[in-house]
Every structure is written in C-alpha cells, then in structure tokens.
Scaffold this motif. Structure first.
Motif, PDB file in Angstrom:
ATOM      1  N   ASP A 185       0.817  -1.207   0.000  1.00 17.32           N
ATOM      2  CA  ASP A 185       0.000   0.000   0.000  1.00 17.32           C
ATOM      3  C   ASP A 185       0.852   1.258   0.000  1.00 17.32           C
ATOM      4  N   ARG A 186       1.999   1.229   0.670  1.00 12.03           N
ATOM      5  CA  ARG A 186       2.900   2.384   0.684  1.00 12.03           C
ATOM      6  C   ARG A 186       3.465   2.633  -0.710  1.00 12.03           C
ATOM      7  N   ILE A 187       3.887   1.572  -1.379  1.00  8.58           N
ATOM      8  CA  ILE A 187       4.488   1.707  -2.709  1.00  8.58           C
ATOM      9  C   ILE A 187       3.458   2.163  -3.739  1.00  8.58           C
ATOM     10  N   PHE A 188       2.287   1.547  -3.722  1.00  9.68           N
ATOM     11  CA  PHE A 188       1.315   1.855  -4.769  1.00  9.68           C
ATOM     12  C   PHE A 188       0.588   3.178  -4.529  1.00  9.68           C
ATOM     13  N   ALA A 189       0.628   3.663  -3.299  1.00  9.55           N
ATOM     14  CA  ALA A 189       0.138   5.026  -3.074  1.00  9.55           C
ATOM     15  C   ALA A 189       0.957   6.015  -3.888  1.00  9.55           C
ATOM     16  N   HIS A 193      -1.691   5.284  -7.109  1.00  9.33           N
ATOM     17  CA  HIS A 193      -2.852   6.011  -6.598  1.00  9.33           C
ATOM     18  C   HIS A 193      -2.670   7.524  -6.721  1.00  9.33           C
ATOM     19  N   LEU A 194      -1.472   8.032  -6.375  1.00  9.23           N
ATOM     20  CA  LEU A 194      -1.218   9.467  -6.528  1.00  9.23           C
ATOM     21  C   LEU A 194      -1.283   9.918  -7.990  1.00  9.23           C
ATOM     22  N   PRO A 195      -0.651   9.211  -8.947  1.00  9.10           N
ATOM     23  CA  PRO A 195      -0.780   9.632 -10.344  1.00  9.10           C
ATOM     24  C   PRO A 195      -2.235   9.705 -10.821  1.00  9.10           C
ATOM     25  N   LEU A 249      -2.414  10.238   1.478  1.00  5.31           N
ATOM     26  CA  LEU A 249      -2.253  11.584   2.034  1.00  5.31           C
ATOM     27  C   LEU A 249      -0.777  11.912   2.252  1.00  5.31           C
ATOM     28  N   GLU A 250      -0.016  10.935   2.724  1.00  2.00           N
ATOM     29  CA  GLU A 250       1.412  11.160   2.938  1.00  2.00           C
ATOM     30  C   GLU A 250       2.120  11.450   1.617  1.00  2.00           C
ATOM     31  N   GLU A 251       1.770  10.690   0.579  1.00  2.00           N
ATOM     32  CA  GLU A 251       2.390  10.927  -0.718  1.00  2.00           C
ATOM     33  C   GLU A 251       1.944  12.258  -1.315  1.00  2.00           C
ATOM     34  N   ARG A 256       3.054  17.892  -2.779  1.00  2.00           N
ATOM     35  CA  ARG A 256       2.750  19.314  -2.621  1.00  2.00           C
ATOM     36  C   ARG A 256       3.991  20.086  -2.178  1.00  2.00           C
ATOM     37  N   ALA A 257       4.823  19.455  -1.337  1.00  2.00           N
ATOM     38  CA  ALA A 257       6.053  20.111  -0.903  1.00  2.00           C
ATOM     39  C   ALA A 257       6.987  20.354  -2.090  1.00  2.00           C
ATOM     40  N   HIS A 258       7.080  19.359  -2.992  1.00  2.00           N
ATOM     41  CA  HIS A 258       7.906  19.538  -4.188  1.00  2.00           C
ATOM     42  C   HIS A 258       7.305  20.605  -5.110  1.00  2.00           C
ATOM     43  N   LEU A 259       5.989  20.635  -5.222  1.00  2.00           N
ATOM     44  CA  LEU A 259       5.346  21.677  -6.024  1.00  2.00           C
ATOM     45  C   LEU A 259       5.641  23.059  -5.456  1.00  2.00           C
ATOM     46  N   ASP A 260       5.657  23.176  -4.136  1.00  2.00           N
ATOM     47  CA  ASP A 260       5.957  24.469  -3.509  1.00  2.00           C
ATOM     48  C   ASP A 260       7.378  24.919  -3.844  1.00  2.00           C
ATOM     49  N   VAL A 261       8.306  23.955  -3.875  1.00  2.00           N
ATOM     50  CA  VAL A 261       9.683  24.286  -4.251  1.00  2.00           C
ATOM     51  C   VAL A 261       9.730  24.804  -5.689  1.00  2.00           C
TER      52      VAL A 261
END
Length: 294
Positions: A185-189, A193-195, A249-251, A256-261
C-alpha cells in the motif's frame, strides 16, 4: 502443458477487465474446466457469457464456492467485504480465494473479519495490469502477459495455497512477486494512486472552466499521455483512494512540498532549481523506461 487442467471450477466475482481477463487467460492455456461468473449487472454477465469469458452465470454464491477450486474477487475494493460475508460460511475446505484489489491492508482486514478461522484460504493479490477501459468488453486473454502481479501472503496461508494462486496468475502469463500488505500500500500510493489522483484533478480543473472547450481543443500528446488514466472507472478509484487514504495523504503532502519548491523557483526566476529537478526526473524516467529499474 499438462493434459488435465489445473483448476476444475473457478468462480469470478466481477467479470470486467480484471476478472474477465483472468478467466480468459486461464481458458487460453486450457487450465480451467469451468468458469462461473457473478456480478451486479445481468447485462454485463450476459455479455461475458456471449464473449466466452464465463461458462455459466452463477445463481447461488454459497453453492458455487462450496466446490470451487479457486475464487477470484475482482470487484471494486469497496464491494469486497459484502462478497466475503456472502461466501465465507460456504467455502469448501479445499477452496482458495484471492482478489484483484489495488489496496491490500483494507482487503486483508475485511478478510480477517469475514473469513475468521478460514483466513488461511484467502491469498491476497494485485495484478498490475489495469487500463482506462472497463467492463467485460475490455477483457482480453493477454492482459497479464509479462505484467507484474503482487501477492501479499498472510502468515496463515499454507505454502500450497500461495502456490495455487501463484500458478493461476503464471498461467495467465504474469510475473509474480511478493510484498507485505503494508509495503504494497505504501508503494502503490506513490506509483499508482497518486498519479491517478493528479490526473483526475488536472482534467477536472480544465473541465469546469467556462472556456474548457478551447483548452481541450489545443491539448496534444503531453496532455493525452498525462490525462489517459483520468478515463479510468470513477467508482473503482474512489474506493481505492479512500481505502488507502493514509498512505495516499502522505504521498500527496510530499508531492505538494515539491510543487511548492518549484513554485518558489518560478516566482524567483530560479532556472537552476528547475533544471536540476527536471534533470533528476528525466534520468529516473529514462532508466525505468529502458528497464534499468526492475
């Protein structure tokens, strides 16, 4: 190929892309005597019957799973608990159950709740071979050929039961791997799932604009490639996102942090940050596309 099929009777709940392709894959290698299908829509079941995906439409789930060799639950993950509750009391002692869900921790929790002391007969799985089209008409015998299928075996599973599920997917042409449910679940998030969430969000943002037609009329290959997965089944992806929401949510927060950069770099006109980010991404994408990352 053996003279006798490995599986006498296979019962499939959900005869669309995932379940239908599984059935067709076993049929193509002549490794199943009979496939019995269940689903929410009689029209879909009739279509699956007409297409040769299933041999019979099931009428009584308990009766059918009692003497089945293998049961595949290929419904959206939100529907799996109800199916598990229906079949658990009637499972034959030799019947093995697996699933095709894109999340595993929630599916395993439901299986433990409903199968109880029969949990050893449930071997969780996730075929990594989806497509934006769904339904019985989208099913094909070669969908899993050279594609990954991840098993997430449980401590209660016997070696034989895991081997039977592994064998079924391998007959369909898949490359079978194993992960723990939590690692899955961590990997596929992150990689699935995020994409999907991002693709849905981008297309939604354009679709609700007053001048959306103008945007879509100029969209070309880049937009087509990025947005392809937004044509996926909304109900299925709603269930996946909610089922894996903590990892997702973690991913999403990391993204979002990378987008902010990147936004800050754009605001400051900092081309070095942009280029460094793009260069790392380009190299990683090329290594993956060229098979350097297994």
């Amino acid at each position: 190929m053996s003279d006798e099929p490995e599986f006498g009777k296979v019962v499939v709940f959900g005869v669309g892309l995932i379940g239908g392709s599984f059935a067709l894959g076993l049929k193509a290698t002549e490794q199943v005597d009979e496939v019995v299908g269940f689903g929410r829509s009689l029209a879909t079941l009739k279509q699956a019957l007409d297409l040769g995906i299933i041999d019979r439409v099931g009428a009584n789930a308990g009766q059918e799973v009692a003497d089945a060799d293998l049961v595949l639950i290929a419904s959206p993950v939100g529907q799996m608990p109800e199916i598990m509750a229906r079949i658990a009391p009637y499972l034959g002692a030799q019947t093995v159950v697996t699933d095709g869900g894109s999340t595993k921790m929630d599916v395993v929790a439901s299986a433990r709740e409903h199968f109880g002391d029969k949990i050893g007969q449930f071997v969780p799985a996730h075929p990594i071979a989806g497509a934006e089209n769904s339904g019985a008409a989208a099913a094909r015998a070669d969908l899993y050929r050279e594609k990954k299928v991840v098993l997430t075996p449980l401590p209660e599973n016997t070696v034989l039961n895991v081997a039977r599920v592994r064998s079924a997917w391998e007959w369909c042409g898949a490359q079978v791997h194993e992960l723990s449910p939590s690692a899955h679940d961590r990997i596929f998030a992150a990689v699935s799932h995020l994409p999907h969430l991002l693709s849905f969000a981008l297309v939604y943002d354009l679709a609700v604009r007053e001048d959306c037609d103008q945007f879509f009329s100029y969209a070309a290959s880049g937009f087509r490639d990025f947005s392809r997965i937004s044509a996926s089944h909304p109900e299925m992806w709603r269930d996946i996102c909610l089922a894996n929401r903590q990892a997702l949510l973690e991913e999403l927060d990391r993204y979002r942090a990378h987008l902010d950069v990147l936004r800050d770099a754009l605001d400051k006109g900092d081309g070095d940050v942009l280029e460094r980010t793009f260069d790392v991404a380009r190299k990683a994408r090329r290594d993956w596309a060229e098979g350097k990352v297994k």
